[in-house]
Design a protein around this motif. Structure first.
Motif, mmCIF file in Angstrom:
data_model
loop_
_atom_site.group_PDB
_atom_site.id
_atom_site.type_symbol
_atom_site.label_atom_id
_atom_site.label_comp_id
_atom_site.label_asym_id
_atom_site.label_seq_id
_atom_site.Cartn_x
_atom_site.Cartn_y
_atom_site.Cartn_z
ATOM 1 N N UNK A 48 0.841 -1.192 0.000
ATOM 2 C CA UNK A 48 0.000 0.000 0.000
ATOM 3 C C UNK A 48 0.873 1.237 0.000
ATOM 4 N N UNK A 49 0.728 2.094 -1.008
ATOM 5 C CA UNK A 49 1.470 3.357 -0.997
ATOM 6 C C UNK A 49 0.902 4.306 0.050
ATOM 7 N N UNK A 50 1.733 5.182 0.556
ATOM 8 C CA UNK A 50 1.299 6.140 1.571
ATOM 9 C C UNK A 50 0.163 7.015 1.028
ATOM 10 N N UNK A 51 -0.862 7.218 1.852
ATOM 11 C CA UNK A 51 -2.002 8.040 1.468
ATOM 12 C C UNK A 51 -3.092 7.304 0.722
ATOM 13 N N UNK A 52 -2.874 6.003 0.502
ATOM 14 C CA UNK A 52 -3.848 5.198 -0.238
ATOM 15 C C UNK A 52 -5.002 4.779 0.678
ATOM 16 N N UNK A 53 -6.218 4.751 0.130
ATOM 17 C CA UNK A 53 -7.356 4.142 0.811
ATOM 18 C C UNK A 53 -7.641 2.836 0.078
ATOM 19 N N UNK A 54 -7.274 1.732 0.701
ATOM 20 C CA UNK A 54 -7.302 0.420 0.055
ATOM 21 C C UNK A 54 -8.472 -0.392 0.569
ATOM 22 N N UNK A 55 -9.371 -0.767 -0.344
ATOM 23 C CA UNK A 55 -10.515 -1.587 0.026
ATOM 24 C C UNK A 55 -10.212 -3.055 -0.180
ATOM 25 N N UNK A 56 -10.252 -3.827 0.893
ATOM 26 C CA UNK A 56 -9.980 -5.264 0.829
ATOM 27 C C UNK A 56 -11.316 -6.003 0.838
ATOM 28 N N UNK A 57 -11.646 -6.612 -0.290
ATOM 29 C CA UNK A 57 -12.942 -7.252 -0.474
ATOM 30 C C UNK A 57 -12.838 -8.764 -0.447
ATOM 31 N N UNK A 58 -13.934 -9.386 -0.063
ATOM 32 C CA UNK A 58 -14.012 -10.837 -0.086
ATOM 33 C C UNK A 58 -15.230 -11.279 0.694
ATOM 34 N N UNK A 59 -15.699 -12.445 0.370
ATOM 35 C CA UNK A 59 -16.853 -12.975 1.089
ATOM 36 C C UNK A 59 -16.473 -13.319 2.524
ATOM 37 N N UNK A 60 -17.482 -13.434 3.369
ATOM 38 C CA UNK A 60 -17.227 -13.787 4.768
ATOM 39 C C UNK A 60 -16.440 -15.094 4.843
ATOM 40 N N UNK A 61 -15.389 -15.078 5.661
ATOM 41 C CA UNK A 61 -14.584 -16.282 5.837
ATOM 42 C C UNK A 61 -13.491 -16.477 4.809
ATOM 43 N N UNK A 62 -13.251 -15.462 3.950
ATOM 44 C CA UNK A 62 -12.248 -15.638 2.886
ATOM 45 C C UNK A 62 -10.823 -15.402 3.375
ATOM 46 N N UNK A 63 -10.652 -14.841 4.580
ATOM 47 C CA UNK A 63 -9.300 -14.627 5.111
ATOM 48 C C UNK A 63 -8.938 -13.171 5.354
ATOM 49 N N UNK A 64 -9.900 -12.251 5.174
ATOM 50 C CA UNK A 64 -9.595 -10.826 5.366
ATOM 51 C C UNK A 64 -9.149 -10.526 6.793
ATOM 52 N N UNK A 65 -9.905 -11.019 7.764
ATOM 53 C CA UNK A 65 -9.566 -10.752 9.163
ATOM 54 C C UNK A 65 -8.257 -11.426 9.550
ATOM 55 N N UNK A 66 -8.006 -12.625 9.033
ATOM 56 C CA UNK A 66 -6.742 -13.308 9.312
ATOM 57 C C UNK A 66 -5.565 -12.484 8.808
ATOM 58 N N UNK A 67 -5.685 -11.935 7.608
ATOM 59 C CA UNK A 67 -4.631 -11.090 7.060
ATOM 60 C C UNK A 67 -4.387 -9.881 7.958
ATOM 61 N N UNK A 68 -5.457 -9.254 8.414
ATOM 62 C CA UNK A 68 -5.320 -8.071 9.272
ATOM 63 C C UNK A 68 -4.679 -8.443 10.606
ATOM 64 N N UNK A 69 -5.081 -9.560 11.185
ATOM 65 C CA UNK A 69 -4.498 -9.982 12.465
ATOM 66 C C UNK A 69 -3.002 -10.265 12.330
ATOM 67 N N UNK A 70 -2.593 -10.822 11.196
ATOM 68 C CA UNK A 70 -1.164 -11.058 10.960
ATOM 69 C C UNK A 70 -0.434 -9.730 10.802
ATOM 70 N N UNK A 71 -1.036 -8.786 10.080
ATOM 71 C CA UNK A 71 -0.430 -7.461 9.919
ATOM 72 C C UNK A 71 -0.183 -6.795 11.266
ATOM 73 N N UNK A 72 -1.110 -6.978 12.190
ATOM 74 C CA UNK A 72 -1.015 -6.334 13.502
ATOM 75 C C UNK A 72 -0.172 -7.131 14.496
ATOM 76 N N UNK A 73 0.359 -8.269 14.056
ATOM 77 C CA UNK A 73 1.187 -9.078 14.950
ATOM 78 C C UNK A 73 0.391 -9.868 15.960
ATOM 79 N N UNK A 74 -0.912 -10.040 15.725
ATOM 80 C CA UNK A 74 -1.761 -10.759 16.666
ATOM 81 C C UNK A 74 -1.685 -12.272 16.474
ATOM 82 N N UNK A 75 -1.199 -12.703 15.314
ATOM 83 C CA UNK A 75 -0.920 -14.122 15.100
ATOM 84 C C UNK A 75 0.145 -14.255 14.027
#
Length: 304
Positions: A28-55
């Motif tokens: 993601x370039x600085x200043x970007x508003x990035x929409x991450x799309x996908x159906x429920x259960x596709x892995x969006x939250x897992x990706x975010x949790x990894x980004x935040x160091x939660x898993x």
């Protein structure tokens, strides 16, 4: 400041032998508003949790604000605003007490800005969190995330569970606040209309793979749905790459193709179709087509 606040490199994540994220790479370039799309259960939250160091990831790595996600310092965490899916706030606390707790735990707190958000969202400071509507809890969560003046703001499906009116109100206020700040945003959702209103770039996750990563305008121009009529029975294989979906009935074949270009048009022409008509598609149509199959991957802008 980092030119690329988020970098994901060949990210793989398994749960109980099941692949949740399969080789995802993006930045993601600085200043970007990035929409991450996908159906429920596709892995969006897992990706975010990894980004935040939660898993941890199974393989690959993620870098946030210049640091490996698994080694984020307290200072780096303090530069990230996070609105979690479901808005899990302390239900028994009054809003004022929750605000005081968050302020005390924060390395940086912009009281003036938070006060303006309280007024904008009309948050009742003396009511308990459990007494707030779903829309108000979402607004409170966003206000708490924004109060630290984050360099990076991550919103994990913030409108999940809200009715249509509450979702629209939340987005209108969120868009106004976010656009005034000009910060980097990662906004995940399963609702295309939400992302379309707020994002300037979009990614789509299907079956653990990132099948789309481009601007909204590019997405509209690079995915085509065609109705092709052949002189005889439609061929089983057109030898065209990046076919997202296709349906055959007699002489007719309807196919959705990613990265449509003159080369693919020339390949199709070798079958001498009687006609080839483009079927108009909305962004919602494109999203539905893309999430039916993980076979088509849109290239990065640098690719041909």
């Amino acid at each position: 400041m980092n030119d690329k606040p988020i970098v994901v490199e060949n990210l793989v994540k398994y749960y109980d032998g099941r692949c949740i994220l399969d080789g995802i790479s993006l930045s993601l370039p600085r200043g970007c508003i990035y929409g991450l799309l996908g159906r429920n259960g596709c892995g969006k939250t897992t990706l975010i949790r990894i980004l935040l160091g939660l898993e941890p990831p199974t393989r690959g790595r993620t870098v946030v604000l210049g640091q490996d996600s698994m080694r984020l310092s307290a200072n780096t965490h303090g530069r990230i605003g996070y609105v979690a899916e479901g808005h899990n706030l302390i239900q028994s606390y009054k809003v004022r007490r929750l605000v005081d707790l968050c302020q005390g735990l924060s390395l940086h707190w912009n009281s003036e800005f938070f006060g303006s958000l309280v007024e904008t969202f009309r948050l009742p400071m003396d009511r308990k969190v459990k007494e707030l509507s779903g829309g108000m809890r979402a607004q409170l969560n966003l206000a708490l995330a924004m109060a630290i003046d984050p360099e990076l703001l991550i919103l994990d499906d913030p409108t999940l569970g809200l009715d249509t009116v509450a979702r629209r109100q939340f987005l209108e206020l969120a868009i106004d606040v976010i656009q005034r700040q000009g910060r980097t945003i990662l906004f995940s959702s399963h609702i295309l209309a939400d992302v379309e209103r707020i994002a300037d770039r979009v990614g789509v996750i299907v079956a653990g793979k990132l099948v789309v990563d481009c601007t909204l305008e590019e997405l509209k121009s690079r995915v085509k749905k065609l109705r092709v009529i052949f002189p005889t029975q439609a061929p089983d294989d057109l030898y065209v790459t990046d076919i997202v979906n296709q349906r055959t009935s007699g002489r007719e074949k309807v196919l959705t193709v990613a990265n449509w270009n003159p080369q693919k048009q020339a390949i199709l022409a070798t079958f001498h179709p009687e006609s080839c008509t483009e079927v108009p598609m909305t962004l919602e149509d494109i999203f539905i087509e893309c999430t039916r199959s993980a076979s088509a991957v849109l290239p990065q802008e640098s690719e041909v």
